[in-house]
Design a protein around this motif. Structure first.
Motif, PDB file in Angstrom:
ATOM      1  N   ASP A  48       0.697  -1.205   0.718  1.00 40.14           N
ATOM      2  CA  ASP A  48      -0.064  -0.122   0.172  1.00 40.14           C
ATOM      3  C   ASP A  48       0.612   1.258  -0.217  1.00 40.14           C
ATOM      4  O   ASP A  48       0.873   1.589  -0.816  1.00 40.14           O
ATOM      5  N   SER A  49       1.738   1.025   0.813  1.00 32.65           N
ATOM      6  CA  SER A  49       2.486   2.483   0.701  1.00 32.65           C
ATOM      7  C   SER A  49       3.452   2.579  -0.491  1.00 32.65           C
ATOM      8  O   SER A  49       3.713   4.114  -1.035  1.00 32.65           O
ATOM      9  N   ARG A  52       0.861   4.396  -2.694  1.00 33.12           N
ATOM     10  CA  ARG A  52       0.436   5.944  -2.641  1.00 33.12           C
ATOM     11  C   ARG A  52       1.361   6.921  -2.652  1.00 33.12           C
ATOM     12  O   ARG A  52       1.585   7.800  -3.452  1.00 33.12           O
ATOM     13  N   TRP A  55       1.574   6.180  -6.934  1.00 34.58           N
ATOM     14  CA  TRP A  55       0.700   6.221  -8.194  1.00 34.58           C
ATOM     15  C   TRP A  55       0.344   6.730  -9.436  1.00 34.58           C
ATOM     16  O   TRP A  55       0.370   6.386 -10.703  1.00 34.58           O
TER      17      TRP A  55
END
Length: 138
Positions: A48-49, A52, A55
């Protein structure tokens, strides 16, 4: 058309069966969850990080390389939080997995296949971060 261009096109056409064949170790995810569609059997998870922070680059590179990917909305907690993306074509999933340091999914488990030796590289972004994929089409 020059002889060199014709030779490159002929070589690319000759490699099509190789690029479309199933890769050993890269299995479809399999059934069992309502979000897993038979029409999109290949799933890759990105941390996820990582997503983020990168992206815009991930989205631009996939558009430039014509790799359609869809977030399933599924999250996996395994040494971090992982976001799952689905693919119809195995080669698209493998290139995405390789380029963005993803985890291959087989069922609910992370699977660690070896990188194919003949895997084509994605076209790189030029002038990143000022890259606009709408200007790259022409």
């Amino acid at each position: 058309m020059t002889m060199d261009e014709a030779r490159r096109i002929a070589n690319a056409i000759a490699r099509l069966p190789e690029l479309l064949m199933q890769r050993r170790g890269f299995h479809g995810r399999g059934g069992g969850h309502e979000r897993w569609k038979p029409s999109r059997p290949y799933h890759v998870a990105l941390e996820d990080s990582y997503v983020r922070a990168r992206w815009d680059e991930i989205n631009a590179l996939c558009k430039l390389n014509s790799i359609p990917f869809n977030a399933t909305g599924e999250k996996i907690r395994d040494g971090g939080l992982w976001c799952v993306y689905e693919f119809t074509w195995q080669m698209d999933a493998i290139m995405f997995w390789d380029r963005f340091e993803g985890r291959w999914l087989r069922g609910n488990e992370f699977h660690y296949p070896e990188r194919p030796k003949d895997l084509p590289a994605m076209k790189p972004l030029t002038n990143w971060p000022k890259f606009d994929p709408r200007n790259a089409r022409g």
